[in-house]
Scaffold this motif. Structure first.
Motif, PDB file in Angstrom:
ATOM      1  N   ALA A 176       0.815  -1.214   0.000  1.00 51.05           N
ATOM      2  CA  ALA A 176       0.000   0.000   0.000  1.00 51.05           C
ATOM      3  C   ALA A 176       0.848   1.263   0.000  1.00 51.05           C
ATOM      4  O   ALA A 176       0.347   2.350  -0.288  1.00 51.05           O
ATOM      5  CB  ALA A 176      -0.925   0.005   1.220  1.00 51.05           C
ATOM      6  N   SER A 177       2.153   1.132   0.320  1.00 49.56           N
ATOM      7  CA  SER A 177       3.051   2.287   0.347  1.00 49.56           C
ATOM      8  C   SER A 177       4.456   1.813  -0.005  1.00 49.56           C
ATOM      9  O   SER A 177       4.752   0.612   0.051  1.00 49.56           O
ATOM     10  CB  SER A 177       3.057   2.928   1.743  1.00 49.56           C
ATOM     11  OG  SER A 177       3.719   2.079   2.664  1.00 49.56           O
ATOM     12  N   PRO A 178       5.335   2.739  -0.354  1.00 52.07           N
ATOM     13  CA  PRO A 178       6.709   2.326  -0.671  1.00 52.07           C
ATOM     14  C   PRO A 178       7.393   1.551   0.443  1.00 52.07           C
ATOM     15  O   PRO A 178       8.151   0.618   0.171  1.00 52.07           O
ATOM     16  CB  PRO A 178       7.402   3.670  -0.936  1.00 52.07           C
ATOM     17  CG  PRO A 178       6.325   4.545  -1.461  1.00 52.07           C
ATOM     18  CD  PRO A 178       5.102   4.162  -0.666  1.00 52.07           C
ATOM     19  N   ASP A 179       7.140   1.907   1.700  1.00 55.78           N
ATOM     20  CA  ASP A 179       7.777   1.187   2.807  1.00 55.78           C
ATOM     21  C   ASP A 179       7.373  -0.283   2.855  1.00 55.78           C
ATOM     22  O   ASP A 179       8.134  -1.125   3.337  1.00 55.78           O
ATOM     23  CB  ASP A 179       7.430   1.861   4.138  1.00 55.78           C
ATOM     24  CG  ASP A 179       8.159   3.189   4.326  1.00 55.78           C
ATOM     25  OD1 ASP A 179       9.282   3.323   3.786  1.00 55.78           O
ATOM     26  OD2 ASP A 179       7.606   4.089   4.972  1.00 55.78           O
ATOM     27  N   ASP A 180       6.180  -0.601   2.349  1.00 61.82           N
ATOM     28  CA  ASP A 180       5.743  -1.998   2.328  1.00 61.82           C
ATOM     29  C   ASP A 180       6.636  -2.865   1.446  1.00 61.82           C
ATOM     30  O   ASP A 180       6.701  -4.091   1.637  1.00 61.82           O
ATOM     31  CB  ASP A 180       4.297  -2.104   1.831  1.00 61.82           C
ATOM     32  CG  ASP A 180       3.296  -1.529   2.820  1.00 61.82           C
ATOM     33  OD1 ASP A 180       3.661  -1.349   4.006  1.00 61.82           O
ATOM     34  OD2 ASP A 180       2.154  -1.254   2.405  1.00 61.82           O
ATOM     35  N   LEU A 181       7.319  -2.257   0.476  1.00 59.41           N
ATOM     36  CA  LEU A 181       8.179  -3.029  -0.416  1.00 59.41           C
ATOM     37  C   LEU A 181       9.318  -3.705   0.327  1.00 59.41           C
ATOM     38  O   LEU A 181       9.842  -4.738  -0.118  1.00 59.41           O
ATOM     39  CB  LEU A 181       8.763  -2.122  -1.504  1.00 59.41           C
ATOM     40  CG  LEU A 181       7.758  -1.458  -2.458  1.00 59.41           C
ATOM     41  CD1 LEU A 181       8.487  -0.485  -3.382  1.00 59.41           C
ATOM     42  CD2 LEU A 181       7.016  -2.508  -3.279  1.00 59.41           C
ATOM     43  N   LEU A 182       9.724  -3.139   1.468  1.00 62.28           N
ATOM     44  CA  LEU A 182      10.829  -3.704   2.245  1.00 62.28           C
ATOM     45  C   LEU A 182      10.505  -5.081   2.790  1.00 62.28           C
ATOM     46  O   LEU A 182      11.403  -5.843   3.162  1.00 62.28           O
ATOM     47  CB  LEU A 182      11.194  -2.757   3.394  1.00 62.28           C
ATOM     48  CG  LEU A 182      11.662  -1.357   2.977  1.00 62.28           C
ATOM     49  CD1 LEU A 182      11.808  -0.456   4.191  1.00 62.28           C
ATOM     50  CD2 LEU A 182      12.980  -1.443   2.210  1.00 62.28           C
ATOM     51  N   ARG A 183       9.216  -5.430   2.825  1.00 59.40           N
ATOM     52  CA  ARG A 183       8.797  -6.734   3.348  1.00 59.40           C
ATOM     53  C   ARG A 183       8.434  -7.711   2.236  1.00 59.40           C
ATOM     54  O   ARG A 183       7.890  -8.782   2.511  1.00 59.40           O
ATOM     55  CB  ARG A 183       7.610  -6.542   4.287  1.00 59.40           C
ATOM     56  CG  ARG A 183       7.953  -5.715   5.538  1.00 59.40           C
ATOM     57  CD  ARG A 183       6.782  -5.639   6.495  1.00 59.40           C
ATOM     58  NE  ARG A 183       5.695  -4.802   5.984  1.00 59.40           N
ATOM     59  CZ  ARG A 183       5.654  -3.470   6.117  1.00 59.40           C
ATOM     60  NH1 ARG A 183       6.649  -2.837   6.723  1.00 59.40           N
ATOM     61  NH2 ARG A 183       4.646  -2.782   5.638  1.00 59.40           N
ATOM     62  N   HIS A 184       8.726  -7.350   0.993  1.00 53.98           N
ATOM     63  CA  HIS A 184       8.365  -8.199  -0.139  1.00 53.98           C
ATOM     64  C   HIS A 184       9.601  -8.743  -0.855  1.00 53.98           C
ATOM     65  O   HIS A 184      10.712  -8.236  -0.685  1.00 53.98           O
ATOM     66  CB  HIS A 184       7.511  -7.410  -1.142  1.00 53.98           C
ATOM     67  CG  HIS A 184       6.080  -7.314  -0.729  1.00 53.98           C
ATOM     68  ND1 HIS A 184       5.125  -8.193  -1.150  1.00 53.98           N
ATOM     69  CD2 HIS A 184       5.448  -6.419   0.084  1.00 53.98           C
ATOM     70  CE1 HIS A 184       3.953  -7.865  -0.631  1.00 53.98           C
ATOM     71  NE2 HIS A 184       4.115  -6.783   0.128  1.00 53.98           N
ATOM     72  N   ALA A 185       9.380  -9.790  -1.629  1.00 54.33           N
ATOM     73  CA  ALA A 185      10.443 -10.354  -2.470  1.00 54.33           C
ATOM     74  C   ALA A 185      10.611  -9.458  -3.694  1.00 54.33           C
ATOM     75  O   ALA A 185       9.671  -9.282  -4.468  1.00 54.33           O
ATOM     76  CB  ALA A 185      10.073 -11.770  -2.895  1.00 54.33           C
ATOM     77  N   CYS A 186      11.792  -8.905  -3.867  1.00 55.97           N
ATOM     78  CA  CYS A 186      12.044  -7.974  -4.965  1.00 55.97           C
ATOM     79  C   CYS A 186      13.026  -8.588  -5.956  1.00 55.97           C
ATOM     80  O   CYS A 186      14.072  -9.135  -5.572  1.00 55.97           O
ATOM     81  CB  CYS A 186      12.597  -6.657  -4.426  1.00 55.97           C
ATOM     82  SG  CYS A 186      11.411  -5.782  -3.348  1.00 55.97           S
ATOM     83  N   LEU A 187      12.697  -8.482  -7.214  1.00 55.68           N
ATOM     84  CA  LEU A 187      13.514  -9.010  -8.299  1.00 55.68           C
ATOM     85  C   LEU A 187      14.250  -7.828  -8.931  1.00 55.68           C
ATOM     86  O   LEU A 187      13.627  -6.969  -9.550  1.00 55.68           O
ATOM     87  CB  LEU A 187      12.632  -9.714  -9.329  1.00 55.68           C
ATOM     88  CG  LEU A 187      11.596 -10.693  -8.758  1.00 55.68           C
ATOM     89  CD1 LEU A 187      10.677 -11.212  -9.860  1.00 55.68           C
ATOM     90  CD2 LEU A 187      12.285 -11.842  -8.031  1.00 55.68           C
ATOM     91  N   LEU A 188      15.563  -7.775  -8.768  1.00 51.83           N
ATOM     92  CA  LEU A 188      16.318  -6.569  -9.087  1.00 51.83           C
ATOM     93  C   LEU A 188      17.176  -6.742 -10.331  1.00 51.83           C
ATOM     94  O   LEU A 188      17.640  -7.839 -10.654  1.00 51.83           O
ATOM     95  CB  LEU A 188      17.217  -6.185  -7.903  1.00 51.83           C
ATOM     96  CG  LEU A 188      16.514  -6.009  -6.550  1.00 51.83           C
ATOM     97  CD1 LEU A 188      17.525  -5.558  -5.501  1.00 51.83           C
ATOM     98  CD2 LEU A 188      15.371  -5.008  -6.656  1.00 51.83           C
ATOM     99  N   HIS A 189      17.376  -5.626 -11.013  1.00 52.28           N
ATOM    100  CA  HIS A 189      18.207  -5.597 -12.218  1.00 52.28           C
ATOM    101  C   HIS A 189      19.574  -5.012 -11.892  1.00 52.28           C
ATOM    102  O   HIS A 189      19.673  -3.947 -11.279  1.00 52.28           O
ATOM    103  CB  HIS A 189      17.533  -4.743 -13.302  1.00 52.28           C
ATOM    104  CG  HIS A 189      18.367  -4.559 -14.527  1.00 52.28           C
ATOM    105  ND1 HIS A 189      18.891  -3.345 -14.910  1.00 52.28           N
ATOM    106  CD2 HIS A 189      18.782  -5.446 -15.459  1.00 52.28           C
ATOM    107  CE1 HIS A 189      19.578  -3.483 -16.028  1.00 52.28           C
ATOM    108  NE2 HIS A 189      19.536  -4.737 -16.381  1.00 52.28           N
ATOM    109  N   ARG A 190      20.645  -5.734 -12.297  1.00 48.19           N
ATOM    110  CA  ARG A 190      22.002  -5.234 -12.113  1.00 48.19           C
ATOM    111  C   ARG A 190      22.564  -4.835 -13.479  1.00 48.19           C
ATOM    112  O   ARG A 190      22.573  -5.630 -14.410  1.00 48.19           O
ATOM    113  CB  ARG A 190      22.900  -6.312 -11.486  1.00 48.19           C
ATOM    114  CG  ARG A 190      24.306  -5.801 -11.134  1.00 48.19           C
ATOM    115  CD  ARG A 190      25.189  -6.928 -10.599  1.00 48.19           C
ATOM    116  NE  ARG A 190      24.637  -7.520  -9.395  1.00 48.19           N
ATOM    117  CZ  ARG A 190      24.795  -7.022  -8.163  1.00 48.19           C
ATOM    118  NH1 ARG A 190      25.476  -5.889  -8.011  1.00 48.19           N
ATOM    119  NH2 ARG A 190      24.278  -7.624  -7.122  1.00 48.19           N
TER     120      ARG A 190
END
Length: 303
Positions: A176-190
């Motif tokens: 619901a907010s950007p801070d919630d992303l810290l608790r999710h699995a994130c797929l990142l591009h390097r």
């Protein structure tokens, strides 16, 4: 004709500062380039290059001669382009594209079917290429074209978008907010050129927040990130035009869309000192129509 060949070899060698690379781009040997320039120097009675084992640089006389010769080559190319405009575009077209091969292959395949006389040489890379020195006819990239030797045309606009599969959101909840992303699995591009991880940018009011997120998976191309997101393994941050179909058919859904940053531009770039040949023109037009079918802003830009 020998004079014209020598001038062409001189101009190419002066642009790339390397006889071997000039020969590669002209389809002749480095020694043939050197001999052509030597004949030209003998005819003119001046030295055009300072030669060393590592590089070649123009003499003051060479720099003066180059500006005139470039105009001659441009006029010849313009004349050739006018004569060939009435016929089907043909010849080799060297193109550099971002590392999104499978996502643009359908468009490239359609182009190859429509223009069978154009021989495509495709270089997929996220590095910053030197269009002129490396001999590319056209480059497709995001970002700004700041070199005055280049002309850019906006093919369309895109917005980086957080996306996830419905099954992942059903299992883990919808942020619901950007801070919630810290608790999710994130797929990142390097980024393969720098080794740095792409930061997710989210707009909060007038500010843009740069998110430093825990990685569930990291990849140096976006294609596996899209595939893993479709399979429900986490959230991915992807240019929306690359997942247009997945968003349309529901395989992926937008997450935190109200926090998306401003639109960015996807461009075609080519050397400004050369006449825009029919093969470049039809390629750029085709990419604009098929990669960004809904875009209206495709005006040429100065470099």
């Amino acid at each position: 004709m020998d004079k014209l060949g020598s001038v062409d070899a001189f101009v190419k060698a002066a642009e790339v500062r390397n006889f071997s690379e000039a020969g590669r781009q002209l389809g002749i040997s480095a020694s043939a380039v050197g001999k052509a320039i030597s004949r030209l120097e003998e005819r003119l009675g001046v030295r055009l290059f300072h030669r060393s084992t590592r590089s070649v640089t123009l003499t003051p006389e060479g720099q003066l001669f180059l500006s005139r010769c470039q105009r001659i080559v441009e006029e010849l190319e313009a004349a050739e382009a006018e004569l060939s405009a009435a016929s089907s575009p043909k010849g080799q077209l060297r193109v550099s594209l971002p590392l999104v091969a499978t996502l643009v292959l359908p468009v490239l395949s359609a182009f190859a079917r429509e223009y069978p006389d154009i021989r495509l040489e495709l270089d997929f890379s996220d590095r910053i290429v030197n269009i002129i020195d490396e001999g590319f006819d056209v480059v497709l990239r995001t970002g700004e074209a700041v070199d005055s030797r280049l002309v850019a045309r906006a093919l369309g606009h895109y917005t980086p978008q957080i996306v996830a599969a419905p099954v992942y959101l059903a299992r883990n909840g919808v942020p619901a907010s950007p801070d919630d992303l810290l608790r999710h699995a994130c797929l990142l591009h390097r980024f393969p050129s720098t080794g740095k991880v792409d930061r997710w940018l989210l707009r909060e009011g007038d500010d843009v927040r740069e998110m430093d997120l825990p990685a569930r998976l990291t990849a140096n191309t976006v294609e596996p990130l899209i595939a893993m997101a479709e399979q429900g393994h986490g959230l991915a941050y992807i240019p929306n035009f690359l997942v247009r179909q997945q968003l349309a058919d529901g395989r992926l859904v937008a997450v935190l869309p109200h926090y998306a940053t401003d639109r960015k531009v996807f461009r075609a770039v080519w050397p400004s000192g050369r006449h825009m040949s029919p093969k470049i023109r039809v390629f750029v037009d085709f990419m604009a129509r098929h990669l960004f079918p809904d875009s209206a802003d495709r005006t040429p830009e100065a470099g």
